[in-house]
Write an enzyme that holds these catalytic residues in place. Sequence first.
Site, short mmCIF file in Angstrom:
data_model
loop_
_atom_site.label_atom_id
_atom_site.label_comp_id
_atom_site.label_asym_id
_atom_site.label_seq_id
_atom_site.Cartn_x
_atom_site.Cartn_y
_atom_site.Cartn_z
N ALA A 120 2.09 -0.57 10.80
CA ALA A 120 1.65 -1.91 10.43
C ALA A 120 0.84 -1.84 9.15
O ALA A 120 0.47 -0.75 8.70
CB ALA A 120 0.79 -2.51 11.54
N GLU A 142 -2.42 -3.85 6.91
CA GLU A 142 -3.57 -4.74 7.07
C GLU A 142 -3.76 -5.76 5.95
O GLU A 142 -4.89 -6.21 5.71
CB GLU A 142 -4.83 -3.87 7.17
CG GLU A 142 -5.25 -3.16 5.86
CD GLU A 142 -4.77 -1.72 5.73
OE1 GLU A 142 -3.76 -1.37 6.38
OE2 GLU A 142 -5.39 -0.96 4.96
N GLU A 192 -9.28 4.86 6.41
CA GLU A 192 -8.43 5.21 7.56
C GLU A 192 -9.21 5.96 8.63
O GLU A 192 -9.09 5.68 9.82
CB GLU A 192 -7.19 5.98 7.10
CG GLU A 192 -6.23 5.17 6.24
CD GLU A 192 -5.80 3.85 6.85
OE1 GLU A 192 -5.98 3.64 8.06
OE2 GLU A 192 -5.28 2.99 6.10
N GLU A 249 0.85 -1.19 0.00
CA GLU A 249 0.00 0.00 0.00
C GLU A 249 0.89 1.24 0.00
O GLU A 249 1.83 1.29 0.78
CB GLU A 249 -0.90 0.05 1.23
CG GLU A 249 -1.83 1.26 1.16
CD GLU A 249 -2.76 1.40 2.36
OE1 GLU A 249 -2.75 0.55 3.25
OE2 GLU A 249 -3.49 2.39 2.37
N GLU A 300 -5.54 -2.73 12.65
CA GLU A 300 -5.32 -3.56 11.46
C GLU A 300 -6.40 -4.63 11.35
O GLU A 300 -6.87 -4.95 10.27
CB GLU A 300 -3.93 -4.20 11.47
CG GLU A 300 -2.75 -3.24 11.63
CD GLU A 300 -2.80 -2.02 10.73
OE1 GLU A 300 -3.34 -2.11 9.61
OE2 GLU A 300 -2.29 -0.95 11.14
N1 B3K Z 1 -2.77 1.15 5.68
C1 B3K Z 1 -1.46 1.18 6.26
C2 B3K Z 1 -0.66 2.36 5.88
C3 B3K Z 1 0.09 2.24 4.62
C4 B3K Z 1 1.04 3.41 4.50
C5 B3K Z 1 1.72 3.47 3.19
N2 B3K Z 1 2.71 4.52 3.16
C6 B3K Z 1 -1.51 1.10 7.75
C7 B3K Z 1 -2.78 1.46 8.39
O1 B3K Z 1 -3.25 2.58 8.33
O2 B3K Z 1 -3.39 0.59 8.94
ZN ZN Z 2 -5.19 2.05 8.77
#
Ligand code: B3K
Ligand code: ZN
Length: 869
Positions: free
Chosen positions: A269, A271, A327, A129, A305
């Site tokens: 972290a 997910e 998010e 991601e 996560e």
């Molecule tokens: N979704 C990931 C974050 C990815 C960051 C990329 N630079 C973690 C989170 O928000 O759970």
């Molecule tokens: Zn997240």
Amino acid sequence: MNIAANPVVEADQTVYLKDYQKPSFLVESIDLDIQVYDDYTHVLSKLVMQRQTAGDLVLLGRDLELKSISLNGKPLSESEYKLDSEQLVIANAPEHAVIETQVIIHPESNTQLEGLYQAGGDLFVTQNEPEGFRKITFYPDRPDVLSVFTTRVEADKKFPVLLANGNLIEAGEAGSDRHYTIWQDPTKKPSYLFACVIGDLAVMKDHYVTSEGRNVALEIYAEEKDIPKCRIAMEALKHSMQWDEEHYGRAYDLDNYMIVATSAFNMGAMENKGLNIFNTSCVLADEEFTTDAAIMRVQSVIAHEYFHNWTGNRITCRDWFQLCLKEGLTVFRDQSFSEDLQSAAVQRIDDVAVLKGHQFPEDSGPLSHPPRPDHFVEINNFYTATVYEKGAEINRMMSTLLGREKFRAGTDEYFKRHDGQAVTVEDWVAALTAGSGIDLSAFLTWYNQPGTPKLEAQGEYDAAAKTYRLSFKQSLKTHPKYPNLKAVPIPVALALFNAETGEQLTLNSSVLFENGVKDGVYLFDQDQASIEFSGVEAKPVVSLLRNFSAPVNLDFNYSDEELAFLMQYETNGFNQWQAAQTLLERILLNDHASEIYVQAMQNTVPDLINKDPLLVSRLFDVPTEGYLGSRIDENYNPVLIQEKRNALLSQLALAFGGFCKETYLALDPDSQKEFSQAMGVRALKNIMLTMLARQGDTEAFDLAHQQYQSTGNMSERLGALRVLVWNDAPQAKATLEDFYARFKDEALSLDQWFMVQAAHPNATAETLAYLTSHSDYDLAVPNRIRSVSGGLNANPVNTWSFGVQHFIQLAKYLDEKNPIVGSRLLQALSRWYTLAEPQRSTVKTELEALKPQVKSKNVVETLNSMLNV
Ligand code: B3K
Ligand code: ZN
């Protein structure tokens, strides 16, 4: 094909939300075969694609060495496709296209920690991601392309663990030294959720039976010595699974859930479906090696996560502009989960402290953007406090307004409508509206415009009519890129108190305009409006924005006495804390006298100390120098703020006199049954110790040294070490050496050793040089860089002197090696323009000098925005 790691940012690489177009091809299935060798990795892929709309067949790919490509079984020659550093395009592809490619990649030399990379000698992991998958194979690497993944992973037997998403369907030998596994993930997913792991790791196993009767195998993979430190994470995982069933009706959908810990990770972290990859700092938790704050963080990130499985994975984002859809909602969910783990008021205090300490400053400066931005150059730059924390606040506001039941009806509708889809913020708000029966569409404005609204309020008591009227006004700072700013709906949670007795009054409201007060919440959604309460016998004390019901800057002319009153009588712990913070900010920034605050603390603390020690520890918070600096928009002089804050701290320490030692000696964390109570007692003890040292009590250092030696708990040990080191106590040097000797093989604890020294208020360029040239300092490990840089940044006086070159040199070095982290660290200097001269010009010159020396989209975009004020 050899491609430069960071293509130079060309004139305009901006991507716009308004240009969104559906992908011309969907991927029905993908078969991946990843074969890892010591000095390269071979990736074979077979994509079964189906045309959806007119247009070319576009596969994104970066840093890939293409060995072969075929279409429907026929090898393609170079003239049959167009290939550049970002994509491979096939014009006139048939309706149904099976594309097979073979590429070579180099995870062993991937320092950017994105795509597939070697995370140490014994481990390869992925981070895809937002756009890492295109560094593994050619693919329509965008979140609205969902596919069924089957993955074969092959490597040398020195890596016994071979993992990918989904269910293990086959495993076997591949020659005498090598072996393989095959995994099938039954749920369609976008490529950013793909993960695989190849390594030599130990595992902690457990299981959980879902409310639907599914027996889920739970596995946490880490280094052998760290396995005992995975227990808290495992318990948090089971707790999260149950919590999501109870609060959102969401049960887990696969037969296994795996978590892999690595110390080489750019953030907290990730997910990935059924195979989360975690920074060790967000998995390993143990009282001996990590602090209470780290333990709380582990629990919240594990929950975060896990919650993504439904908010992010089962329902994902249509495009990266919608990032805050997953998010913001998932942060709101993990915050609510954490509120159930400890004092809810304290959780709210800590979350608001992050919001006000990071998001508000971000939103008032050159990096300000809406929670859903409408353009970006590098999406990695938008994993921000605004997207995450302000995004969470928008969801909290809607949930506050709807109440528990209606909010649940809304989320049920969201899951019913959109499971298996890639959707937008509009879809989310529409589902909440349909499910709850309450029109929330006005909240979309919050997603679409930048800046923190200012909420001005005035109270007026009419003794003859026995009414109390509150008038509200909202405004936003103008923004060149967003000219049409609109009023937003602001839920104002409020209470009135009897000024004599401290009792809360029952509210009888009549509304002058449209909305009333319901369940203590008034929805203010115009430019200005008033509300009137009747039957108010005497002039009341009002408490506004209880629990911080909206992310706004409140401007209400409380008297200092009223704030002191609220510290003592408000029953909402958050607003007690907020009253103390407002009072302290006035003392520090507007030269108000401190006696009222001290008196209020003396009235409040003794009664509360046994009931809620954790809340009391927060009531002792004094706004940090960084936060105070962020409240100053011009002529900011960090030294002056430091002096004022130090003077206040000394004054407070003296005013509390014997209370500190008595309390320190009386507090006993071991006598507490609950972790959160014990954590509060430990926090309070450390505060008392710090105040004792400020009082100049020579015994303070002995007490600290004794605490350091006699405890097995990291919060106590570190609290004591801080007091010794930051006060240059005679025992400081030997204690630091002792800490190093005890923990040199425990990376997370050693991070604290670096941090404590970097955060010394009187640290110098020499301190920093000593730390950054230490044999344990490693620029390939983001956690270590962050421990020193984060420590340094705890003291703005240091950041803005010798720290400037530190951050600039880091950004320059990381620009190529790890631009995601480089860009993030550079943001420490984003408020340079608020500095008083000549510092302002000096920093500006240094930032400008960096411009020609960097080329990653990440650092260039951040630097350009920072200089564009
Ligand atoms: N979704 C990931 C974050 C990815 C960051 C990329 N630079 C973690 C989170 O928000 O759970
Ligand atoms: Zn997240």
